[in-house]
Motif scaffolding. Sequence first.
Motif: not given
Length: 414
Positions: A320-336
């Motif tokens: 999980l990656i928090t993007n503080r300035h835009e109020g979002s969370i990105s999700v990185w998949d390790f296998a993909a």
Amino acid sequence: MNRQRNHRSCASNGWTRRSATHQLLASLTVLVTVAGCTSSEAGSVGIAIPPTSTVVATAAAPPPHPENLLPGMPPPLSPTDVYAADRELSPAVADHRPLVYVPNSESHSVSVIDPATFQVIDSYPAGGREPQHVVPSYDMQTLYVTNDLPIGGGSLLPIDPRTGKPGAPFPVRDPYNMYFTPDGQYALVVAEADKSLDFYDPHTWEKVHALAVPDCAGVDHMDFTADGRFALASCEFIGRMLVFDVAERTVVKMIDLPGGRGGKPQDVKLSPDGRTFFIADMVADGIYTIDASTWENTGFVPTGQGAHGLYVTRDSKQLLITNRHEGSISVWDFAANKLVHKWYIPGGGSPDMGNLSADGQVFWVSGRHHGEVYAIDIVNWNLLARIPVGRGAHGLTIWPQPGRYSTGHTGVMR
């Protein structure tokens, strides 16, 4: 860290790896598998992520041989997953009260939330000025609030996790952040203003050694290699990374990020297989990757404005990656090896630092610029609660967490 105060500037590594001789403990119990979200599963507040990235995939590095571990470090439970122990709670935390602790940097206080009711049930002074993070001790028996002001001073406020109540603060110089070496021998105080990494006895709190890092302005966050012998730390105010030898307490290498001094690296997290470090950069608005054996930059992936915090899910499948300035969370998949989901907080927000519930289903994260905390269901991607706290909510932790020991920050467990 979100700003630089006027008083703060705020070779080969010799690491060899061999085949592992130990296997994943067959008795390891998986409490929960966090559902992976693909772009097709994005809800009304999610958006699809194009299946592209600039991360270079490399062959999996052999796991560390037990004889090559940092002496005294518990051997990893799995040769392919440094977070394999993060599936179930240790008996050592069985009597700890489930609570969320929020340091309010601008209110100089700690808010305590009941995760079952989403209500603030307690609040008390942080024991110093500008509390930054709530850090679980290596043995998981104490939580420490790091207060890095006043200038030339600073303190730690111990909290008893059985009761949620604070003890008496004691002086420790400039503890912006704090980690513990994987062998448990030292508390590693990140003295940001002093440009120093200070090694303390975690029982007597006597400073044993100070590693000066004058070329790492804004030394901030870090993580350790799978064998515990090296650490990679971010230099927030100068756009570079620092590698140091944990046992020798010496600087090994400085790594300039492609953005140079215009970058602002923040959180650092090792991939489950131990081969890659991920680095969030608030100015570059994404994550850099560094090879954990060669220390070479292997790529960059845009995630969102103000990329800040990094959190591995309990099943070790996603980041999980928090993007503080835009109020979002990105999700990185390790296998993909790519981003698979992006979700915006309904009504906006400023997600900063936090951690996952013990079962891995709820992500608790501070709203740095909104004086609030978000409880986010990461299975269905719903906002469960928006909880008002103090000003400048920062490095919160939810406790207890699964794992055998803590390497610090807001609960990096192994």
